[in-house]
Design an enzyme around this catalytic site. Structure first.
Site, PDB file in Angstrom:
ATOM      1  N   LYS A  27      12.679   7.902  -6.047  1.00 15.83           N
ATOM      2  CA  LYS A  27      12.897   6.747  -6.917  1.00 15.83           C
ATOM      3  C   LYS A  27      13.502   7.191  -8.235  1.00 15.83           C
ATOM      4  O   LYS A  27      14.508   6.633  -8.691  1.00 15.83           O
ATOM      5  CB  LYS A  27      11.553   6.049  -7.147  1.00 15.83           C
ATOM      6  CG  LYS A  27      11.669   4.609  -7.555  1.00 15.83           C
ATOM      7  CD  LYS A  27      10.284   4.001  -7.762  1.00 15.83           C
ATOM      8  CE  LYS A  27       9.580   3.696  -6.453  1.00 15.83           C
ATOM      9  NZ  LYS A  27       8.152   3.406  -6.636  1.00 15.83           N
ATOM     10  N   ARG A  97       5.380   3.615 -12.392  1.00 17.35           N
ATOM     11  CA  ARG A  97       5.638   3.582 -10.950  1.00 17.35           C
ATOM     12  C   ARG A  97       5.529   4.966 -10.321  1.00 17.35           C
ATOM     13  O   ARG A  97       5.981   5.943 -10.902  1.00 17.35           O
ATOM     14  CB  ARG A  97       7.055   3.054 -10.670  1.00 17.35           C
ATOM     15  CG  ARG A  97       7.480   1.920 -11.547  1.00 17.35           C
ATOM     16  CD  ARG A  97       8.954   1.585 -11.400  1.00 17.35           C
ATOM     17  NE  ARG A  97       9.298   1.110 -10.073  1.00 17.35           N
ATOM     18  CZ  ARG A  97      10.540   0.900  -9.676  1.00 17.35           C
ATOM     19  NH1 ARG A  97      11.565   1.161 -10.495  1.00 17.35           N
ATOM     20  NH2 ARG A  97      10.777   0.449  -8.455  1.00 17.35           N
ATOM     21  N   GLY A 106       4.447   1.542  -0.131  1.00 13.96           N
ATOM     22  CA  GLY A 106       3.171   0.870  -0.345  1.00 13.96           C
ATOM     23  C   GLY A 106       1.960   1.782  -0.368  1.00 13.96           C
ATOM     24  O   GLY A 106       0.833   1.317  -0.458  1.00 13.96           O
ATOM     25  N   MET A 108       1.275   4.357  -2.560  1.00  9.65           N
ATOM     26  CA  MET A 108       0.792   4.718  -3.896  1.00  9.65           C
ATOM     27  C   MET A 108       0.910   3.506  -4.810  1.00  9.65           C
ATOM     28  O   MET A 108       1.306   2.443  -4.389  1.00  9.65           O
ATOM     29  CB  MET A 108       1.567   5.915  -4.409  1.00  9.65           C
ATOM     30  CG  MET A 108       1.208   7.170  -3.648  1.00  9.65           C
ATOM     31  SD  MET A 108       2.002   8.606  -4.309  1.00  9.65           S
ATOM     32  CE  MET A 108       3.690   8.253  -3.983  1.00  9.65           C
ATOM     33  N   ARG A 347      17.645   3.290  -2.148  1.00 10.35           N
ATOM     34  CA  ARG A 347      17.411   4.425  -1.257  1.00 10.35           C
ATOM     35  C   ARG A 347      18.095   4.121   0.069  1.00 10.35           C
ATOM     36  O   ARG A 347      18.476   2.982   0.325  1.00 10.35           O
ATOM     37  CB  ARG A 347      15.907   4.640  -1.037  1.00 10.35           C
ATOM     38  CG  ARG A 347      15.248   3.453  -0.376  1.00 10.35           C
ATOM     39  CD  ARG A 347      13.764   3.655  -0.182  1.00 10.35           C
ATOM     40  NE  ARG A 347      13.176   2.448   0.348  1.00 10.35           N
ATOM     41  CZ  ARG A 347      11.938   2.021   0.075  1.00 10.35           C
ATOM     42  NH1 ARG A 347      11.177   2.703  -0.747  1.00 10.35           N
ATOM     43  NH2 ARG A 347      11.475   0.933   0.614  1.00 10.35           N
ATOM     44  N   HIS A 469       5.189  -3.685   6.447  1.00 11.37           N
ATOM     45  CA  HIS A 469       4.775  -2.473   7.155  1.00 11.37           C
ATOM     46  C   HIS A 469       5.149  -2.538   8.638  1.00 11.37           C
ATOM     47  O   HIS A 469       5.733  -1.607   9.181  1.00 11.37           O
ATOM     48  CB  HIS A 469       3.265  -2.291   6.990  1.00 11.37           C
ATOM     49  CG  HIS A 469       2.720  -1.094   7.700  1.00 11.37           C
ATOM     50  ND1 HIS A 469       2.149  -1.171   8.947  1.00 11.37           N
ATOM     51  CD2 HIS A 469       2.703   0.207   7.351  1.00 11.37           C
ATOM     52  CE1 HIS A 469       1.782   0.043   9.321  1.00 11.37           C
ATOM     53  NE2 HIS A 469       2.104   0.899   8.378  1.00 11.37           N
ATOM     54  N   SER A 793      19.425  28.536  37.180  1.00 12.97           N
ATOM     55  CA  SER A 793      19.050  27.258  36.593  1.00 12.97           C
ATOM     56  C   SER A 793      17.572  27.352  36.241  1.00 12.97           C
ATOM     57  O   SER A 793      16.734  27.607  37.099  1.00 12.97           O
ATOM     58  CB  SER A 793      19.290  26.120  37.582  1.00 12.97           C
ATOM     59  OG  SER A 793      18.858  24.915  37.006  1.00 12.97           O
ATOM     60  N   CYS A 860      17.246  22.650  34.571  1.00 14.24           N
ATOM     61  CA  CYS A 860      17.098  21.406  35.321  1.00 14.24           C
ATOM     62  C   CYS A 860      15.686  20.840  35.226  1.00 14.24           C
ATOM     63  O   CYS A 860      15.330  19.896  35.906  1.00 14.24           O
ATOM     64  CB  CYS A 860      17.502  21.593  36.776  1.00 14.24           C
ATOM     65  SG  CYS A 860      16.495  22.816  37.634  1.00 14.24           S
ATOM     66  N   TYR A 880      24.994  24.533  30.572  1.00  8.59           N
ATOM     67  CA  TYR A 880      24.767  23.090  30.688  1.00  8.59           C
ATOM     68  C   TYR A 880      23.272  22.777  30.719  1.00  8.59           C
ATOM     69  O   TYR A 880      22.442  23.658  30.959  1.00  8.59           O
ATOM     70  CB  TYR A 880      25.437  22.530  31.954  1.00  8.59           C
ATOM     71  CG  TYR A 880      24.809  23.017  33.239  1.00  8.59           C
ATOM     72  CD1 TYR A 880      23.718  22.333  33.794  1.00  8.59           C
ATOM     73  CD2 TYR A 880      25.269  24.152  33.889  1.00  8.59           C
ATOM     74  CE1 TYR A 880      23.115  22.791  34.948  1.00  8.59           C
ATOM     75  CE2 TYR A 880      24.682  24.607  35.047  1.00  8.59           C
ATOM     76  CZ  TYR A 880      23.595  23.927  35.577  1.00  8.59           C
ATOM     77  OH  TYR A 880      22.991  24.378  36.717  1.00  8.59           O
TER      78      TYR A 880
HETATM   79  P1  ADP Z   1       6.804   0.582  -4.380  1.00 10.94           P
HETATM   80  O1  ADP Z   1       7.200   2.006  -4.308  1.00 10.94           O
HETATM   81  O2  ADP Z   1       5.505   0.285  -3.752  1.00 10.94           O
HETATM   82  O3  ADP Z   1       7.917  -0.321  -3.960  1.00 10.94           O
HETATM   83  P2  ADP Z   1       7.620   0.101  -7.086  1.00 10.94           P
HETATM   84  O4  ADP Z   1       7.332   1.090  -8.130  1.00 10.94           O
HETATM   85  O5  ADP Z   1       9.002   0.120  -6.553  1.00 10.94           O
HETATM   86  O6  ADP Z   1       6.555   0.273  -5.928  1.00 10.94           O
HETATM   87  O7  ADP Z   1       7.326  -1.289  -7.735  1.00 10.94           O
HETATM   88  C1  ADP Z   1       6.665  -2.376  -7.187  1.00 10.94           C
HETATM   89  C2  ADP Z   1       7.416  -3.652  -7.530  1.00 10.94           C
HETATM   90  O8  ADP Z   1       7.535  -3.838  -8.919  1.00 10.94           O
HETATM   91  C3  ADP Z   1       8.838  -3.638  -7.000  1.00 10.94           C
HETATM   92  O9  ADP Z   1       9.141  -4.912  -6.509  1.00 10.94           O
HETATM   93  C4  ADP Z   1       9.665  -3.338  -8.220  1.00 10.94           C
HETATM   94  O10 ADP Z   1      10.952  -3.858  -8.113  1.00 10.94           O
HETATM   95  C5  ADP Z   1       8.871  -3.997  -9.335  1.00 10.94           C
HETATM   96  N1  ADP Z   1       9.098  -3.309 -10.589  1.00 10.94           N
HETATM   97  C6  ADP Z   1       8.861  -2.032 -10.850  1.00 10.94           C
HETATM   98  N2  ADP Z   1       9.235  -1.702 -12.102  1.00 10.94           N
HETATM   99  C7  ADP Z   1       9.718  -2.816 -12.654  1.00 10.94           C
HETATM  100  C8  ADP Z   1      10.279  -3.117 -13.930  1.00 10.94           C
HETATM  101  N3  ADP Z   1      10.424  -2.189 -14.858  1.00 10.94           N
HETATM  102  N4  ADP Z   1      10.685  -4.370 -14.153  1.00 10.94           N
HETATM  103  C9  ADP Z   1      10.552  -5.312 -13.186  1.00 10.94           C
HETATM  104  N5  ADP Z   1      10.037  -5.109 -11.981  1.00 10.94           N
HETATM  105  C10 ADP Z   1       9.626  -3.859 -11.708  1.00 10.94           C
HETATM  106 MG    MG Z   2       9.759  -0.048  -4.528  1.00  7.42          MG
END
Ligand code: ADP
Ligand code: MG
Ligand code: MG
Length: 904
Positions: A27, A97, A106, A108, A347, A469, A793, A860, A880
């Site tokens: 990220k 984040r 989801g 962390m 990503r 998920h 073979s 084979c 092969y």
């Molecule tokens: P995850 O890795 O679980 O997606 P994120 O860190 O990407 O967690 O963030 C969770 C949510 O919060 C995402 O929808 C992200 O776009 C939003 N978000 C994170 N940082 C900001 C920010 N600075 N301003 C607005 N929305 C944010």
């Molecule tokens: Mg995210």
């Protein structure tokens, strides 16, 4: 210079780049990269993964330089954003984040709107003139802080979140459904109720000091690296625990400022089909996780065009820019604040096999990547999805007409699946073990469900979007999946779901069309995929199928780069024809014993086995000869000038014997002996360990007349077909050789027959005599064996069995345990054990070619169609691989990848 732990990004310039994923996490590295290429990203900074490692190695302490570096970076952010963290007139709010090297969706934690307290919220109100918005941020922040930092987040699915409980009862009291209907005063009340809940449940007060909040959140993100979910996820995905997570602190942008604001997730191409189109979901007046949380149903991204045409256009331009830059399909998060677009994440996007192939081919045609890159972007096993069955459309139409189409969800994992519905992962695993086909239905899935998802034919969820998920995991596993079928009322307790008054109970049949998202009541037969319809059934024209086109292009490119040959294991003309359609260049293993079972042949085979002397055996073999000959003629005609390796009789004889009295009587009559005598004979053929018994070449050595008959059938068939002008290439393969003398004895039998046959037909056929290498002794003495053998073979099924001393037929009792408990990294019958069995193979190749430089060598065993094994075969310079017809395309692609990796 002090170590650098904090990396700033903002105002078009970042200290990081996309290549710094190990240090900044995925990220953080991509936020830096997007900043550098001029995409609007809210300013912020990344605390490196090294701090995480330090933190865990030093009893939750930070490096001493960190505090100052965080302060300095925060100052830069304040300058860019023209606001001050903790300032009550003009407060800067941030998100904190997580972000590891590879995405762990989801797993962390993240905290949004950090920096708010009773004073700064006033500043936010004054600044925006929007009290409702300010209190909406505040209540979100207090709840997230309580959950993530103060530990009130429910750990198990059935526990309640105190904040959700308060929110729900408030909504109920007001008689409203959505959080957007709450007024500023409602939200303000929620803030104080939330704080009260924190005092009660967390045993401490909510911290009003923004700096304290910040460090609390940073610590919580580092801690979340080692929460239970994250650890399980890492185990399943082979992510090492020492990598650690980075922490991103980023200025907030607000999607919840009103009707001109929104938040969304998007892909630059459709992740299910690969179509080049803007794809995703968004929610107006919402923040962060609202889109995936399923509180309100998000809208399709296309709808944004009507609501905010300018933003939509800009979004499209940024999609193109990101794709051109990353040369890869992107999965992104964005937020629109008051009509202004911000990017929060990008990503490489997860995708189905269909989409992976489509995107790879399209990107070559668009000039983004070259063919080699395209080949490396797809996974050989994903080809299964292109070959996978689809529904019989007539049956499906009938079900639809009779009102059995009961729900529609998202087409999260394409393909067709029919099965009996179960409601939890464990049942799915158990039912599957009993041989049932099951569909796993869940309200939503979580990482605990993974085994059940794996056992199911298909997955159905009531909640969650394309990025839920269930959808992500299904795409990775290549499973059929319909996600977010919101009309289903699933009850785990009563083990049933209800939809529009119809009830579907555990064990009832349902069918999922993962390509359209349809859920049907009842069972539907599946039928071949488009690729099969074009290639094999010829019921569809190549030009009518996009999927076939994609398949064909990838396969042609694979053939351009691979050096390893690909043959097939087939013993019937129609199988052989299929394999050719899949690209097989010859037959690597034609088992003759399968031919012994057809029609009334088995009778002759039994007479042959049970007659007490050579004369009786020869008489029975004479009956078999013309039949075997016909079989080979059929195969040679299909295979034309491609090589055909035919193995002489291999299994222990008792496999052919009659076990039922009626059959025994028939055989006794034919032989003119009594039933008792026959039974005694059967008794005498019994073996304690047939796998190591009288089988393979040991049969042909003791009963040379069997080999004689087979050699005659093969070579006469070859002569017949050659007479018609076909340049046939038979290769006669002697099984289970351990000593060169065994091969020599059989070789003499074959060559003598050959001379007789060529004389009879007055023509000659080029043929080879070779052997299987499937016993350790054969591999070890490969130099001696190659004095006689014209080809090798590797029979890796038996070679694995005999190297490990592991019975293939009995290993099922303990091998799964071995793999589960990491005693063995993988089932050695599935993927070649390169360190053990593989070493024997390397030795065999090396010593075989010491004697015979141009010795032709293949494999084979079942491993011939398994990608990691194919790569191994390439590495040890085999000529092969040979595998079952349906795996031929997989082997071609895996061979191309092996060749490309080799050149790197
Ligand atoms: P995850 O890795 O679980 O997606 P994120 O860190 O990407 O967690 O963030 C969770 C949510 O919060 C995402 O929808 C992200 O776009 C939003 N978000 C994170 N940082 C900001 C920010 N600075 N301003 C607005 N929305 C944010
Ligand atoms: Mg995210
Ligand atoms: Mg064998």
């Amino acid at each position: 210079m002090a170590d650098k732990y904090v990396y700033f990004f903002g105002d078009g310039k970042a200290e990081g780049t996309r290549d710094m994923k190990n240090l900044l996490g995925g990220k953080g590295a991509n936020l830096a990269e997007m900043t550098n290429i001029g995409i609007p990203v809210p300013a912020g900074y990344t605390i490196s993964t090294e701090v995480c490692t330090y933190y865990y190695n030093n009893k939750d302490q930070y490096p001493k330089e960190l505090e100052q570096q965080v302060k300095d970076a925060l100052k830069k952010v304040e300058d860019v954003m023209q606001a001050k963290f903790g300032n009550k007139e003009n407060p800067l709010l941030v998100s904190v984040r997580s972000g590891a090297r590879t995405s762990m969706p989801g797993m962390m934690d993240t905290v949004l709107n950090l920096g708010l307290n009773d004073e700064t919220v006033q500043g936010l109100i004054r600044k925006t003139g929007n009290a409702r918005f300010a209190y909406d941020c505040y209540r979100r922040f207090v709840a997230m802080y309580g959950d993530v930092v103060l530990g009130l987040k429910p750990v198990h699915k059935d526990d309640v979140d105190p904040f959700e409980e308060i929110m729900d009862s408030r909504k109920k009291k007001l008689g409203i459904e959505f959080d957007t209907e709450l007024s500023a005063d409602d939200l303000k009340d929620l803030v104080s109720e939330f704080k009260k809940a924190i005092r009660e449940h967390a045993g401490q007060a909510f911290p009003e000091d923004p700096m304290k909040q910040l460090w609390g959140a940073i610590g919580a993100v580092f801690k979340s690296w080692n929460n239970e979910r994250a650890i399980i996820y890492r185990k399943l995905n082979d992510i090492p625990g020492h990598w650690g997570t980075a922490v991103n602190v980023q200025s907030m942008v607000y999607g919840n400022m009103g009707e001109d604001s929104a938040t969304g997730v998007a892909f630059t191409r459709n992740p299910a089909t690969g179509d080049k189109e803007m794809y995703g979901e968004f929610l107006v007046n919402a923040q962060g996780e609202d889109v995936v949380a399923g509180i309100r149903t998000p809208q399709e991204l296309k709808k944004l065009k009507d609501i905010m045409p300018d933003v939509y256009k800009q979004l499209g331009e940024i999609f193109d820019k990101l794709e051109a830059h990353y040369k890869e399909m992107q999965d992104m998060e964005f937020t629109i604040q008051d009509g202004r677009l911000w990017f929060l994440q990008t990503r490489a996007g997860k995708r189905t096999g269909f989409a992976a192939f489509r995107i790879a081919v399209d990107m070559v045609e668009e000039g983004l990547i070259d063919k080699k890159e395209a080949l490396m972007r797809v996974e050989p096993n994903q080809l299964n999805q292109l070959l996978r069955p689809i529904f019989d459309m007539n049956q499906k139409d009938e079900l639809v007409k009779s009102g059995k189409l009961i729900a529609k969800g998202l087409n999260a994992g394409p393909g067709a699946a029919s099965g009996r519905v179960v409601f939890n992962a464990q049942d799915a695993v158990e039912w599957k073990k009993r041989g049932e086909k099951v569909i796993l239905a869940r309200i939503e899935t979580s990482p605990e469900d993974i085994k059940g998802m794996d056992a199911a034919e298909g997955i159905l969820t009531a909640r969650g979007g394309m990025t839920s998920h269930a959808a992500l995991v299904a795409r990775q596993m290549g499973k059929v999946c319909v996600a977010g079928a919101g009309s289903l009322n699933i009850s785990y307790k009563t083990r049933q779901f209800e939809v529009d008054g119809k009830v579907v109970k555990e064990g009832d049949w349902i069918s999922l069309d993962g390509s359209t998202g349809e859920v049907l009541q009842g069972k539907i037969e599946t039928k071949p995929s488009e690729v099969l319809q074009v290639l094999i059934d010829k019921t569809m024209k190549a030009s009518d199928s996009k999927t076939f086109n994609t398949y064909q292009k990838i396969m042609n490119w694979a053939d351009e780069f691979r050096t390893l040959g690909v043959r097939t294991n087939a013993d019937q003309p129609d199988q052989s024809a299929n394999a050719i359609a899949f690209g097989a260049e010859g037959i690597g293993l034609c088992r003759t014993e399968h031919m012994f079972f057809g029609g009334h042949r088995i009778q002759a085979v039994r007479e042959m086995i049970l007659s007490g002397d050579e004369k009786g055996r020869r008489k029975a073999l004479e009956v078999l000869l013309p039949m075997q000959k016909e079989d080979f003629i059929g195969i040679f005609k299909v295979m034309q000038d491609r090589p055909v390796t035919i193995r002489t009789l291999d299994p222990p004889l008792h496999e052919f014997l009659p076990h039922e009295e009626k059959e025994q009587k028939e055989v006794a009559d034919a032989l003119g002996v009594s039933l008792e005598k026959l039974r005694a004979k059967i008794e005498s053929l019994h073996e304690f360990n047939p796998m190591l018994g009288h089988r393979g070449c040991r049969l042909g050595i003791v009963f040379p007349e069997i080999t004689e008959m087979q050699a005659r059938a093969i070579l006469e068939a070859a002569c017949e077909v050659k007479k018609e002008g076909v340049n046939v290439k038979p290769e006669i393969m002697i099984p289970l050789v351990g000593h060169v003398n065994e091969l020599r004895a059989q070789d003499q039998v074959v060559r003598k027959v050959a001379e007789e046959v060529f004389e009879k037909y007055g023509l000659k056929v080029n043929y080879l005599v070779g052997t299987m290498i499937e016993l350790p002794r054969a591999a070890i003495t490969a130099d001696q064996i190659a004095e006689v053998a014209e080809f090798f073979s590797f029979g890796t099924n038996d070679l694995t069995q005999t190297t490990f001393g592991l019975s293939r037929d009995d290993a099922g009792k303990f091998l799964p345990y071995y793999v589960e408990h990491d005693i063995l990294p993988r089932d050695p019958f599935e993927a070649i054990d390169q360190e053990g069995v593989g070493r024997l193979m390397e030795w065999g190749v090396e010593y075989g070619r010491k004697t015979r430089k141009d010795l032709k060598i293949g494999i084979c065993g079942e491993h011939g169609g398994e990608p990691s094994s194919v790569e191994f075969c390439h590495r040890i310079k085999m000529n092969y691989v040979s595998c079952s017809p349906f795996r031929v395309p997989i082997a071609r692609l895996a061979a191309a990848q092996a060749a490309l990796r080799d050149k790197k």
